[in-house]
Design a protein around this motif. Structure first.
Motif, PDB file in Angstrom:
ATOM      1  N   ALA A   1      54.563 -24.274 -53.016  1.00 10.23           N
ATOM      2  CA  ALA A   1      54.681 -25.198 -54.145  1.00 10.23           C
ATOM      3  C   ALA A   1      54.460 -24.462 -55.466  1.00 10.23           C
ATOM      4  CB  ALA A   1      53.679 -26.345 -53.998  1.00 10.23           C
ATOM      5  N   GLU A   2      53.504 -23.548 -55.499  1.00 11.10           N
ATOM      6  CA  GLU A   2      53.236 -22.760 -56.694  1.00 11.10           C
ATOM      7  C   GLU A   2      54.412 -21.837 -57.012  1.00 11.10           C
ATOM      8  OE1 GLU A   2      51.482 -20.949 -60.000  1.00 11.10           O
ATOM      9  OE2 GLU A   2      51.139 -22.878 -59.002  1.00 11.10           O
ATOM     10  N   ALA A   3      55.051 -21.291 -55.961  1.00 12.31           N
ATOM     11  CA  ALA A   3      56.216 -20.423 -56.172  1.00 12.31           C
ATOM     12  C   ALA A   3      57.378 -21.201 -56.777  1.00 12.31           C
ATOM     13  CB  ALA A   3      56.629 -19.784 -54.846  1.00 12.31           C
ATOM     14  N   VAL A   4      57.584 -22.416 -56.313  1.00 10.52           N
ATOM     15  CA  VAL A   4      58.651 -23.257 -56.859  1.00 10.52           C
ATOM     16  C   VAL A   4      58.353 -23.605 -58.314  1.00 10.52           C
ATOM     17  CG1 VAL A   4      59.800 -25.501 -56.692  1.00 10.52           C
ATOM     18  CG2 VAL A   4      59.313 -24.188 -54.611  1.00 10.52           C
ATOM     19  N   ARG A   5      57.112 -23.977 -58.593  1.00 12.28           N
ATOM     20  CA  ARG A   5      56.734 -24.304 -59.971  1.00 12.28           C
ATOM     21  C   ARG A   5      56.959 -23.101 -60.888  1.00 12.28           C
ATOM     22  NH1 ARG A   5      53.502 -23.095 -63.526  1.00 12.28           N
ATOM     23  NH2 ARG A   5      52.430 -21.598 -62.181  1.00 12.28           N
ATOM     24  N   PHE A   6      56.516 -21.942 -60.436  1.00 10.53           N
ATOM     25  CA  PHE A   6      56.674 -20.714 -61.216  1.00 10.53           C
ATOM     26  C   PHE A   6      58.143 -20.435 -61.502  1.00 10.53           C
ATOM     27  CE2 PHE A   6      57.353 -16.084 -61.225  1.00 10.53           C
ATOM     28  CZ  PHE A   6      56.529 -15.700 -62.271  1.00 10.53           C
TER      29      PHE A   6
ATOM     30  N   GLU B   1      59.685 -22.955 -64.046  1.00  8.65           N
ATOM     31  CA  GLU B   1      59.168 -22.829 -65.408  1.00  8.65           C
ATOM     32  C   GLU B   1      59.528 -21.493 -66.049  1.00  8.65           C
ATOM     33  OE1 GLU B   1      54.986 -23.534 -65.231  1.00  8.65           O
ATOM     34  OE2 GLU B   1      55.208 -25.677 -64.764  1.00  8.65           O
ATOM     35  N   SER B   2      60.042 -20.564 -65.267  1.00  5.46           N
ATOM     36  CA  SER B   2      60.362 -19.236 -65.805  1.00  5.46           C
ATOM     37  C   SER B   2      61.680 -19.260 -66.562  1.00  5.46           C
ATOM     38  CB  SER B   2      60.444 -18.221 -64.662  1.00  5.46           C
ATOM     39  OG  SER B   2      59.188 -18.028 -64.060  1.00  5.46           O
TER      40      SER B   2
ATOM     41  N   ASP C   1      54.837 -11.046 -52.721  1.00  4.88           N
ATOM     42  CA  ASP C   1      54.406 -12.255 -53.428  1.00  4.88           C
ATOM     43  C   ASP C   1      55.561 -13.261 -53.456  1.00  4.88           C
ATOM     44  OD1 ASP C   1      53.395 -14.170 -55.131  1.00  4.88           O
ATOM     45  OD2 ASP C   1      52.887 -12.792 -56.746  1.00  4.88           O
ATOM     46  N   LEU C   2      55.261 -14.531 -53.161  1.00  6.35           N
ATOM     47  CA  LEU C   2      56.302 -15.554 -53.108  1.00  6.35           C
ATOM     48  C   LEU C   2      56.859 -15.916 -54.476  1.00  6.35           C
ATOM     49  CD1 LEU C   2      54.930 -18.137 -50.488  1.00  6.35           C
ATOM     50  CD2 LEU C   2      56.378 -16.140 -50.101  1.00  6.35           C
ATOM     51  N   LYS C   3      56.055 -15.841 -55.511  1.00  5.34           N
ATOM     52  CA  LYS C   3      56.497 -16.322 -56.819  1.00  5.34           C
ATOM     53  C   LYS C   3      57.684 -15.548 -57.385  1.00  5.34           C
ATOM     54  CE  LYS C   3      52.307 -16.330 -58.574  1.00  5.34           C
ATOM     55  NZ  LYS C   3      51.181 -16.510 -59.525  1.00  5.34           N
ATOM     56  N   PRO C   4      57.631 -14.219 -57.475  1.00  9.10           N
ATOM     57  CA  PRO C   4      58.809 -13.502 -57.967  1.00  9.10           C
ATOM     58  C   PRO C   4      59.999 -13.561 -57.019  1.00  9.10           C
ATOM     59  CG  PRO C   4      57.081 -11.966 -57.316  1.00  9.10           C
ATOM     60  CD  PRO C   4      56.478 -13.324 -57.299  1.00  9.10           C
ATOM     61  N   LEU C   5      59.743 -13.775 -55.738  1.00  7.75           N
ATOM     62  CA  LEU C   5      60.857 -13.933 -54.796  1.00  7.75           C
ATOM     63  C   LEU C   5      61.606 -15.231 -55.074  1.00  7.75           C
ATOM     64  CD1 LEU C   5      59.309 -12.804 -51.370  1.00  7.75           C
ATOM     65  CD2 LEU C   5      60.813 -11.488 -52.869  1.00  7.75           C
TER      66      LEU C   5
ATOM     67  N   THR D   1      61.691 -13.543 -64.399  1.00  8.79           N
ATOM     68  CA  THR D   1      60.442 -13.176 -63.727  1.00  8.79           C
ATOM     69  C   THR D   1      60.666 -12.843 -62.255  1.00  8.79           C
ATOM     70  OG1 THR D   1      60.063 -15.524 -63.287  1.00  8.79           O
ATOM     71  CG2 THR D   1      59.003 -14.582 -65.245  1.00  8.79           C
ATOM     72  N   GLY D   2      61.924 -12.839 -61.819  1.00  4.54           N
ATOM     73  CA  GLY D   2      62.229 -12.522 -60.430  1.00  4.54           C
ATOM     74  C   GLY D   2      61.926 -11.077 -60.091  1.00  4.54           C
TER      75      GLY D   2
END
Length: 331
Positions: A297-302, A305-306, A76-80, A89-90
């Motif tokens: 873009a969602e991964a960067v936002r996440f 904001e974390s 998943d890109l978001k925790p990465l 949240t990483g």
């Protein structure tokens, strides 16, 4: 490996995810959100081609240049992205950073800033597979510089003797920081070193994702069948510097060479051309472009904001119970 349209689209999707993720990582480094990173832009085909041949439960180990490897394996890109930014949240709760990503859910044992550090770990994973009697395989990604480390020779020898299900995958991007292969290798083809251990060595065009997938799939089948390890050398190229912001006082590669790779050997451009020639519509390709742009873009936002880890948790995950830290004072 059967080259279906679905497989070619998936290869493009994963390569594009790596490219866009790392481009955003560079921007976040410039803004100060990421402390620093080593980009693998230009090497996406080698990474994704190898990962396409693996199952979810197969193991991989990576390097200091390893954002692409988890992405290529399906993480998943978001925790990465959050991990690059040091956020709680990483994937490693902000403690690993850019060079130590790990995601056991997709078989990533870990990555190491130590050159060649992942090679013996992947070999140990191969021994574990053999002892447990499963049909998994273990694949170690490393660079041409790591091929001159003692861990490389020791691991290949052990894996050859015991016929361990390990694929040693060298991403030969021609330069170890600023030292060329021509100046650091007496024999520039890393794959030919396999002869000294009695195992199979294969050289493949690392800018051709489907060619890489084919040779890796063959190596995986040999490993699953109990026929031991394979050494694969993917001839590839990194477009960026060794790490972002590095200033090398003496030029070690020409602008002409770099431009030639960027314009004629970009793996994304080459694969996009292959897809269109294979009958995949441009609309389908463009839809992947939009899908990946949204994901990144969602991964960067996440990540932005974390929260950062709390100071009270600084010692968490550093030790295994029953060890407690800080230690109690002696009486």
């Amino acid at each position: 490996m059967r080259r279906s349209n679905e497989l070619m689209i998936e290869a493009y999707r994963r390569m594009l995810r790596i490219r866009k993720f790392e481009e955003e990582g560079v921007r976040l480094t410039i803004s100060g959100d990421v402390p620093g990173m080593h980009s693998s832009i230009g090497q996406e085909a080698a990474i994704v081609g190898a990962c396409l041949a693996l199952r979810n439960d197969d193991y991989i180990t990576g390097t200091h240049r390893s954002h692409g490897h988890p992405i290529g394996k399906g993480a998943d890109l978001k925790p990465l992205m959050a991990e690059l930014c040091g956020k709680a949240t990483g994937i490693c709760k902000g403690r690993g950073g850019s060079m130590h990503l790990a995601d056991h859910r997709v078989g990533i044992i870990g990555e190491s800033a130590i050159v060649g550090g992942g090679i013996p770990l992947a070999t140990g994973a191969g021994l574990s597979i053999q002892v447990r009697g499963t049909d998994q395989v273990s694949l170690s990604f490393f660079g041409d510089g790591a091929a001159n480390q003692g861990t490389f020779a020791e691991s290949l020898n052990l894996a050859a003797i015991w016929k361990l299900p390990v694929i040693f995958f060298c991403e030969n991007n021609l330069y170890a920081i600023s030292t060329s292969v021509a100046k650091s290798h007496g024999q520039p083809d890393v794959a030919r070193r396999a002869d000294g251990y009695g195992i199979q060595g294969v050289i493949v065009d690392g800018q051709d994702v489907m060619a890489v997938a084919d040779v890796t799939y063959s190596a995986v089948e040999r490993a699953r069948g109990g026929h031991g390890p394979t050494l694969i050398e993917a001839k590839t190229y990194r477009f960026d510097e060794h790490c972002f912001g590095l200033q090398v006082p003496i030029p070690y590669r020409s602008e002409r060479e770099l431009t030639a790779y960027q314009t004629q050997r970009d793996p994304l451009i080459l694969h996009r051309k292959l897809m269109l020639e294979s009958g995949i519509s441009e609309a389908n390709v463009n839809s992947v472009d939009l899908e990946v742009a949204d994901q990144v873009a969602e991964a960067v936002r996440f990540a932005k904001e974390s929260p950062f880890p709390d100071e009270s948790e600084v010692y968490d995950y550093m030790f295994s119970n029953p060890i407690n830290y800080p230690p109690k004072p002696l009486t």
